[in-house]
Design an enzyme around this catalytic site. Sequence first.
Site, PDB file in Angstrom:
ATOM      1  N   GLY A  49     101.339 110.507  79.860  1.00  0.00           N
ATOM      2  CA  GLY A  49     102.417 109.702  79.297  1.00  0.00           C
ATOM      3  C   GLY A  49     102.030 109.063  77.976  1.00  0.00           C
ATOM      4  N   SER A  71      80.640 108.382  74.346  1.00  0.00           N
ATOM      5  CA  SER A  71      81.539 109.281  75.091  1.00  0.00           C
ATOM      6  C   SER A  71      82.963 109.064  74.630  1.00  0.00           C
ATOM      7  CB  SER A  71      81.435 109.042  76.607  1.00  0.00           C
ATOM      8  OG  SER A  71      81.799 107.727  76.947  1.00  0.00           O
ATOM      9  N   ARG A 123     100.127 110.293  75.734  1.00  0.00           N
ATOM     10  CA  ARG A 123     100.219 111.311  74.675  1.00  0.00           C
ATOM     11  C   ARG A 123     101.660 111.483  74.213  1.00  0.00           C
ATOM     12  NH1 ARG A 123      95.757 114.834  78.019  1.00  0.00           N
ATOM     13  NH2 ARG A 123      93.953 113.801  77.044  1.00  0.00           N
ATOM     14  N   GLU A 169      94.072 109.176  72.358  1.00  0.00           N
ATOM     15  CA  GLU A 169      94.712 109.761  73.551  1.00  0.00           C
ATOM     16  C   GLU A 169      94.263 111.212  73.750  1.00  0.00           C
ATOM     17  OE1 GLU A 169      95.796 107.526  75.129  1.00  0.00           O
ATOM     18  OE2 GLU A 169      97.476 106.378  74.334  1.00  0.00           O
ATOM     19  N   ARG A 209     116.099 107.708  41.989  1.00  0.00           N
ATOM     20  CA  ARG A 209     115.092 108.040  40.965  1.00  0.00           C
ATOM     21  C   ARG A 209     115.606 109.190  40.097  1.00  0.00           C
ATOM     22  NH1 ARG A 209     111.518 107.767  37.286  1.00  0.00           N
ATOM     23  NH2 ARG A 209     109.342 108.317  37.688  1.00  0.00           N
TER      24      ARG A 209
END
Length: 380
Positions: free
Chosen positions: A239, A129, A241, A362, A266
């Site tokens: 929160g 799950s 997330r 999340e 570079r």
Amino acid sequence: MDFALTEEQVSIFDMAYAFGQDQIAPHARTWEAEGTIPKDLWPEVGALGFASLYVSEDAGGAGLSRLDATLVFEALSMACPSVAAFLSIHNMCAKMIDTFADDDLKARVMPGVLSMNTVLSYCLTEPGSGSDAAALRTRAERTNEGYVLNGTKAFISGGGYSDAYVCMVRTGEDGPKGVSTVYVEDGTEGLSFGGLEDKMGWRSQPTAQVQFDNCNISSGSLIGEEGQGFKYAMMGLDGGRLNIAACSLGAAQTAINSTLAYMGERKAFGQPIDQFQGLQWRLADMEIELQAARTFLRQAAWKLDTQQPDATKFCAMAKKFVTETGSKVVDQCLQLHGGYGYLADYGIEKLVRDLRVHQILEGTNEIMRVIVARDMLKNR
């Protein structure tokens, strides 16, 4: 609408950034190679108030807003998103205990949680799950003394490393209404752990299965009320997330900063590569997308702080948008580094690997789309 941060918020960001650059950034590659974060880091984090960012001031926490917290995670992830994200998990658990636990449990565990001498892990996902979290099967059967736990949690950051585990378990019927939340301390008889997972990114975080085999806990280890655990878990995720999105934001900002410096040094075809218009456009696109992501994240945090009815929808949208933007930006930064971007010495490839999982945990970004679409259909 005022988009400016307050002086206090700027100070919060600056303090977190300075700590990250001094205490985390110099060691990030070593900790990744060792597959662990030294435990002695966390009390230093706790001393700054970062272990209890939105725990109430009455309980000894920092009492910050969700917007304030995103600033901390954005700043810390500029040093290492893996370490910053682990701290987010601890804070999510601390808030759940502060909000829902009874006074006896809080008196027993919160001093260690606030100082971060007690490191917490969040245990929801199981082998069978993930996105369908309400289908969890780990059971907690009532006994005369409390509960006996049986089952397995999977992909647990801090499995075998943390000092305690905030676990969602089944005390009743199938579905969300049968889920409760319990607090399980390390060393409890019947608690064990699987082997460390060999991961693409977040390699400094020890990750393992958390296993319960006739694991007995007291009735005082129940957080809140029986049957309310799934609601507690989902409230914590809004929160969480935002925090994960902030970690993507900070890491992507570091990648851009490093890329700007590299492109000025570079040279190709007789001039620095930042003088080629085609590459300048790519820099501009990244800056535009990252600034849009930052604004969106802070709007979602404001929605959650002010308890707007569409806060969950905005947290889901921000998580989806910001994590995908962050991954896109660090990938483009690697490309602009050319072959050097593929080397560990430049730090960009680590960011690519670390940020990839932000689109999965999340709640996957597919589930974020489901949350948004359901809200749209409900309110049409």
